[in-house]
Design an enzyme around this catalytic site. Sequence first.
Site, PDB file in Angstrom:
ATOM      1  N   ARG A  55       0.472  -9.720  10.968  1.00 49.45           N
ATOM      2  CA  ARG A  55       1.365  -9.779   9.796  1.00 49.45           C
ATOM      3  C   ARG A  55       2.192 -11.065   9.761  1.00 49.45           C
ATOM      4  O   ARG A  55       2.815 -11.391   8.755  1.00 49.45           O
ATOM      5  CB  ARG A  55       2.302  -8.562   9.764  1.00 49.45           C
ATOM      6  CG  ARG A  55       1.568  -7.259   9.561  1.00 49.45           C
ATOM      7  CD  ARG A  55       2.532  -6.081   9.423  1.00 49.45           C
ATOM      8  NE  ARG A  55       1.881  -4.850   9.823  1.00 49.45           N
ATOM      9  CZ  ARG A  55       1.124  -4.096   9.026  1.00 49.45           C
ATOM     10  NH1 ARG A  55       0.947  -4.426   7.772  1.00 49.45           N
ATOM     11  NH2 ARG A  55       0.556  -2.997   9.491  1.00 49.45           N
ATOM     12  N   TYR A  81       9.393   1.345   5.420  1.00 48.23           N
ATOM     13  CA  TYR A  81       9.473   0.949   4.006  1.00 48.23           C
ATOM     14  C   TYR A  81      10.573   1.679   3.209  1.00 48.23           C
ATOM     15  O   TYR A  81      10.722   1.424   2.025  1.00 48.23           O
ATOM     16  CB  TYR A  81       8.109   1.158   3.342  1.00 48.23           C
ATOM     17  CG  TYR A  81       7.018   0.307   3.973  1.00 48.23           C
ATOM     18  CD1 TYR A  81       7.077  -1.083   3.903  1.00 48.23           C
ATOM     19  CD2 TYR A  81       5.957   0.888   4.669  1.00 48.23           C
ATOM     20  CE1 TYR A  81       6.105  -1.875   4.503  1.00 48.23           C
ATOM     21  CE2 TYR A  81       4.975   0.107   5.269  1.00 48.23           C
ATOM     22  CZ  TYR A  81       5.054  -1.272   5.177  1.00 48.23           C
ATOM     23  OH  TYR A  81       4.089  -2.056   5.768  1.00 48.23           O
ATOM     24  N   HIS A 136       8.361  -9.314   0.896  1.00 52.29           N
ATOM     25  CA  HIS A 136       7.977  -8.195   1.758  1.00 52.29           C
ATOM     26  C   HIS A 136       9.196  -7.348   2.053  1.00 52.29           C
ATOM     27  O   HIS A 136      10.283  -7.889   2.314  1.00 52.29           O
ATOM     28  CB  HIS A 136       7.378  -8.696   3.080  1.00 52.29           C
ATOM     29  CG  HIS A 136       6.171  -9.533   2.865  1.00 52.29           C
ATOM     30  ND1 HIS A 136       4.966  -8.981   2.509  1.00 52.29           N
ATOM     31  CD2 HIS A 136       5.996 -10.871   2.880  1.00 52.29           C
ATOM     32  CE1 HIS A 136       4.088  -9.955   2.345  1.00 52.29           C
ATOM     33  NE2 HIS A 136       4.688 -11.115   2.541  1.00 52.29           N
ATOM     34  N   ASN A 189       4.593  -8.732  -4.085  1.00 51.84           N
ATOM     35  CA  ASN A 189       4.388  -8.155  -2.750  1.00 51.84           C
ATOM     36  C   ASN A 189       2.904  -7.827  -2.676  1.00 51.84           C
ATOM     37  O   ASN A 189       2.448  -6.824  -3.242  1.00 51.84           O
ATOM     38  CB  ASN A 189       5.242  -6.902  -2.546  1.00 51.84           C
ATOM     39  CG  ASN A 189       5.105  -6.372  -1.117  1.00 51.84           C
ATOM     40  OD1 ASN A 189       4.224  -6.798  -0.368  1.00 51.84           O
ATOM     41  ND2 ASN A 189       5.974  -5.450  -0.743  1.00 51.84           N
ATOM     42  N   ARG A 232       5.227   6.642   2.384  1.00 52.53           N
ATOM     43  CA  ARG A 232       4.502   5.850   3.374  1.00 52.53           C
ATOM     44  C   ARG A 232       5.459   5.274   4.419  1.00 52.53           C
ATOM     45  O   ARG A 232       6.362   4.509   4.073  1.00 52.53           O
ATOM     46  CB  ARG A 232       3.820   4.701   2.616  1.00 52.53           C
ATOM     47  CG  ARG A 232       3.186   3.670   3.471  1.00 52.53           C
ATOM     48  CD  ARG A 232       2.864   2.433   2.650  1.00 52.53           C
ATOM     49  NE  ARG A 232       2.138   1.483   3.471  1.00 52.53           N
ATOM     50  CZ  ARG A 232       2.061   0.193   3.214  1.00 52.53           C
ATOM     51  NH1 ARG A 232       2.657  -0.300   2.140  1.00 52.53           N
ATOM     52  NH2 ARG A 232       1.393  -0.598   4.000  1.00 52.53           N
ATOM     53  N   PRO A 258      -1.649  -3.295  -2.590  1.00 54.03           N
ATOM     54  CA  PRO A 258      -2.139  -2.012  -2.086  1.00 54.03           C
ATOM     55  C   PRO A 258      -1.120  -1.219  -1.274  1.00 54.03           C
ATOM     56  O   PRO A 258      -0.346  -1.790  -0.505  1.00 54.03           O
ATOM     57  CB  PRO A 258      -3.329  -2.407  -1.197  1.00 54.03           C
ATOM     58  CG  PRO A 258      -3.178  -3.856  -0.932  1.00 54.03           C
ATOM     59  CD  PRO A 258      -2.448  -4.431  -2.104  1.00 54.03           C
ATOM     60  N   ASN A 259      -1.175   0.080  -1.495  1.00 57.77           N
ATOM     61  CA  ASN A 259      -0.399   1.097  -0.767  1.00 57.77           C
ATOM     62  C   ASN A 259       1.078   1.141  -1.145  1.00 57.77           C
ATOM     63  O   ASN A 259       1.793   2.048  -0.707  1.00 57.77           O
ATOM     64  CB  ASN A 259      -0.547   0.921   0.763  1.00 57.77           C
ATOM     65  CG  ASN A 259      -1.996   1.008   1.196  1.00 57.77           C
ATOM     66  OD1 ASN A 259      -2.671   1.990   0.864  1.00 57.77           O
ATOM     67  ND2 ASN A 259      -2.511  -0.007   1.862  1.00 57.77           N
ATOM     68  N   HIS A 309      -2.180 -11.216   4.171  1.00 53.31           N
ATOM     69  CA  HIS A 309      -2.599 -11.762   5.463  1.00 53.31           C
ATOM     70  C   HIS A 309      -4.022 -12.307   5.481  1.00 53.31           C
ATOM     71  O   HIS A 309      -4.388 -12.986   6.420  1.00 53.31           O
ATOM     72  CB  HIS A 309      -2.403 -10.688   6.542  1.00 53.31           C
ATOM     73  CG  HIS A 309      -1.062 -10.012   6.467  1.00 53.31           C
ATOM     74  ND1 HIS A 309       0.120 -10.715   6.590  1.00 53.31           N
ATOM     75  CD2 HIS A 309      -0.692  -8.724   6.214  1.00 53.31           C
ATOM     76  CE1 HIS A 309       1.145  -9.878   6.441  1.00 53.31           C
ATOM     77  NE2 HIS A 309       0.679  -8.666   6.209  1.00 53.31           N
ATOM     78  N   ASP A 329      -6.000 -18.390  -3.961  1.00 57.29           N
ATOM     79  CA  ASP A 329      -6.589 -19.306  -4.953  1.00 57.29           C
ATOM     80  C   ASP A 329      -6.099 -18.996  -6.367  1.00 57.29           C
ATOM     81  O   ASP A 329      -5.885 -19.910  -7.168  1.00 57.29           O
ATOM     82  CB  ASP A 329      -8.125 -19.216  -4.914  1.00 57.29           C
ATOM     83  CG  ASP A 329      -8.729 -20.064  -3.793  1.00 57.29           C
ATOM     84  OD1 ASP A 329      -7.984 -20.838  -3.157  1.00 57.29           O
ATOM     85  OD2 ASP A 329      -9.945 -19.945  -3.560  1.00 57.29           O
ATOM     86  N   GLU A 378       6.756 -14.825  -2.977  1.00 62.42           N
ATOM     87  CA  GLU A 378       6.203 -13.832  -2.051  1.00 62.42           C
ATOM     88  C   GLU A 378       7.341 -12.983  -1.486  1.00 62.42           C
ATOM     89  O   GLU A 378       8.325 -13.539  -0.975  1.00 62.42           O
ATOM     90  CB  GLU A 378       5.501 -14.564  -0.903  1.00 62.42           C
ATOM     91  CG  GLU A 378       5.039 -13.641   0.208  1.00 62.42           C
ATOM     92  CD  GLU A 378       4.511 -14.396   1.432  1.00 62.42           C
ATOM     93  OE1 GLU A 378       4.686 -15.628   1.523  1.00 62.42           O
ATOM     94  OE2 GLU A 378       3.917 -13.726   2.293  1.00 62.42           O
ATOM     95  N   SER A 418       9.432  -5.177   4.671  1.00 62.09           N
ATOM     96  CA  SER A 418       9.673  -5.228   6.120  1.00 62.09           C
ATOM     97  C   SER A 418       9.739  -6.691   6.578  1.00 62.09           C
ATOM     98  O   SER A 418       9.315  -7.597   5.846  1.00 62.09           O
ATOM     99  CB  SER A 418       8.546  -4.505   6.854  1.00 62.09           C
ATOM    100  OG  SER A 418       7.314  -5.178   6.662  1.00 62.09           O
ATOM    101  N   ALA A 465      -1.035  -5.879   2.387  1.00 61.19           N
ATOM    102  CA  ALA A 465      -1.878  -6.434   3.459  1.00 61.19           C
ATOM    103  C   ALA A 465      -2.745  -7.602   2.982  1.00 61.19           C
ATOM    104  O   ALA A 465      -3.173  -8.422   3.801  1.00 61.19           O
ATOM    105  CB  ALA A 465      -2.735  -5.334   4.066  1.00 61.19           C
ATOM    106  N   ARG A 506       6.585  -7.544  13.433  1.00 67.29           N
ATOM    107  CA  ARG A 506       5.647  -6.413  13.531  1.00 67.29           C
ATOM    108  C   ARG A 506       4.348  -6.857  14.216  1.00 67.29           C
ATOM    109  O   ARG A 506       4.382  -7.698  15.090  1.00 67.29           O
ATOM    110  CB  ARG A 506       5.428  -5.857  12.114  1.00 67.29           C
ATOM    111  CG  ARG A 506       6.741  -5.352  11.471  1.00 67.29           C
ATOM    112  CD  ARG A 506       6.507  -4.802  10.089  1.00 67.29           C
ATOM    113  NE  ARG A 506       5.587  -3.667  10.124  1.00 67.29           N
ATOM    114  CZ  ARG A 506       4.934  -3.201   9.049  1.00 67.29           C
ATOM    115  NH1 ARG A 506       5.138  -3.756   7.868  1.00 67.29           N
ATOM    116  NH2 ARG A 506       4.107  -2.180   9.162  1.00 67.29           N
TER     117      ARG A 506
END
Length: 145
Positions: free
Chosen positions: A112, A24, A101, A75, A19, A11-12, A81, A88, A99, A103, A78, A108
């Site tokens: 996070r 970012y 990210h 990525n 953003r 998302p986002n 978290h 799963d 995984e 940032s 959110a 932060r």
Amino acid sequence: MSKKILIMHGPNLNLLGEREPGIYGDTNFEAVNTRLVTFAKSLGLEADVFQSNHEGALIDKLHESRTEYAGVVLNAGAYTHYSYAIADAIKAIRIPVIEVHISNVFARDAFRSNSVIAPVCAGSISGFGVLSYELGIQALEAMTK
Ligand code: DQA
């Protein structure tokens, strides 16, 4: 035939470039993906890209990925978290998921610093901007030889 990998954004991340550019970066989503696909190609990998703002769509795509790709660079935004459902799904498929990210999630907000997907991913990379994805792609390339 070259090995196929999936670059997956949660998302986002479709708003990259607009953003919070201080966090970012100011490169837009399309340009980021072009860079990543080109980088993957330079390593001999064929990369597809998928983005969704919806948890279920990300889970469906992870399920589909298990027969189509050698691995996934994810990525999860959110969802990282708190999404036990995505954790799963990663656990359910046998291909490696890295995984990533943009940032440094440890520098932060406190929430996070916790990743519920980290324990089921092959490894985690955080804090290097778009390079985090490239490092993830490189790791996938190395581990799926
Ligand atoms: C992010 C970090 C997450 O905490 C955040 O919710 C994102 C992006 C990153 O790439 O730095 O959406 O995954």
